[in-house]
Design a protein around this motif. Structure first.
Motif, PDB file in Angstrom:
ATOM      1  N   VAL A 161      24.428  23.140 -31.658  1.00  0.00           N
ATOM      2  CA  VAL A 161      23.196  23.925 -31.785  1.00  0.00           C
ATOM      3  C   VAL A 161      22.047  23.014 -32.200  1.00  0.00           C
ATOM      4  O   VAL A 161      20.962  23.057 -31.608  1.00  0.00           O
ATOM      5  N   GLU A 162      22.272  22.192 -33.208  1.00  0.00           N
ATOM      6  CA  GLU A 162      21.209  21.314 -33.694  1.00  0.00           C
ATOM      7  C   GLU A 162      20.793  20.297 -32.636  1.00  0.00           C
ATOM      8  O   GLU A 162      19.608  19.978 -32.513  1.00  0.00           O
ATOM      9  N   ALA A 163      21.742  19.825 -31.828  1.00  0.00           N
ATOM     10  CA  ALA A 163      21.403  18.884 -30.759  1.00  0.00           C
ATOM     11  C   ALA A 163      20.524  19.562 -29.705  1.00  0.00           C
ATOM     12  O   ALA A 163      19.515  18.996 -29.266  1.00  0.00           O
ATOM     13  N   TYR A 164      20.889  20.769 -29.306  1.00  0.00           N
ATOM     14  CA  TYR A 164      20.083  21.483 -28.317  1.00  0.00           C
ATOM     15  C   TYR A 164      18.726  21.890 -28.879  1.00  0.00           C
ATOM     16  O   TYR A 164      17.720  21.865 -28.157  1.00  0.00           O
ATOM     17  N   LEU A 165      18.666  22.250 -30.151  1.00  0.00           N
ATOM     18  CA  LEU A 165      17.375  22.561 -30.762  1.00  0.00           C
ATOM     19  C   LEU A 165      16.490  21.323 -30.809  1.00  0.00           C
ATOM     20  O   LEU A 165      15.281  21.403 -30.568  1.00  0.00           O
ATOM     21  N   SER A 166      17.086  20.184 -31.097  1.00  0.00           N
ATOM     22  CA  SER A 166      16.334  18.933 -31.104  1.00  0.00           C
ATOM     23  C   SER A 166      15.788  18.629 -29.707  1.00  0.00           C
ATOM     24  O   SER A 166      14.612  18.269 -29.547  1.00  0.00           O
ATOM     25  N   ASP A 167      16.634  18.802 -28.692  1.00  0.00           N
ATOM     26  CA  ASP A 167      16.186  18.599 -27.314  1.00  0.00           C
ATOM     27  C   ASP A 167      15.040  19.550 -26.984  1.00  0.00           C
ATOM     28  O   ASP A 167      14.032  19.158 -26.389  1.00  0.00           O
ATOM     29  N   SER A 168      15.215  20.810 -27.368  1.00  0.00           N
ATOM     30  CA  SER A 168      14.195  21.811 -27.080  1.00  0.00           C
ATOM     31  C   SER A 168      12.862  21.440 -27.728  1.00  0.00           C
ATOM     32  O   SER A 168      11.809  21.525 -27.090  1.00  0.00           O
TER      33      SER A 168
END
Length: 92
Positions: free
Chosen positions: A43-50
């Protein structure tokens, strides 16, 4: 028609996803800590990407990554890794 990703729409879904993530983090079932940790990392990786895409002004990719992040949160809820009840934030 709902065919545009605006800054306002993106912010609305950031708010929902961050709220769901915060609830999930304090609602982890005790014997599911390992699984929860793995989900939170994704989740944190995808939020960072977003957030990266949002800063570049690419709202389409930002929205896509944000949806993946929330999808991971929902998967944890469906697998009963967190003890949550809010049907507006989680796919339960």
């Amino acid at each position: 028609m709902n065919n545009k990703i605006t800054k306002q729409k993106l912010e609305k879904y950031y708010n929902l996803s961050y709220k769901a993530l915060n609830i999930a983090k304090i609602s982890v079932v005790k014997n599911k800590m390992k699984e929860a940790k793995e989900i939170f990392e994704m989740v944190e990786a995808y939020l960072s990407d977003s957030n990266h895409f949002k800063k570049k002004g690419d709202y389409v990719l930002a929205y896509g990554a944000l949806n993946y992040a929330h999808g991971w949160i929902d998967a944890g809820a469906r697998l009963k890794i967190y003890k949550v009840k809010d049907k507006n934030l989680f796919a339960i």
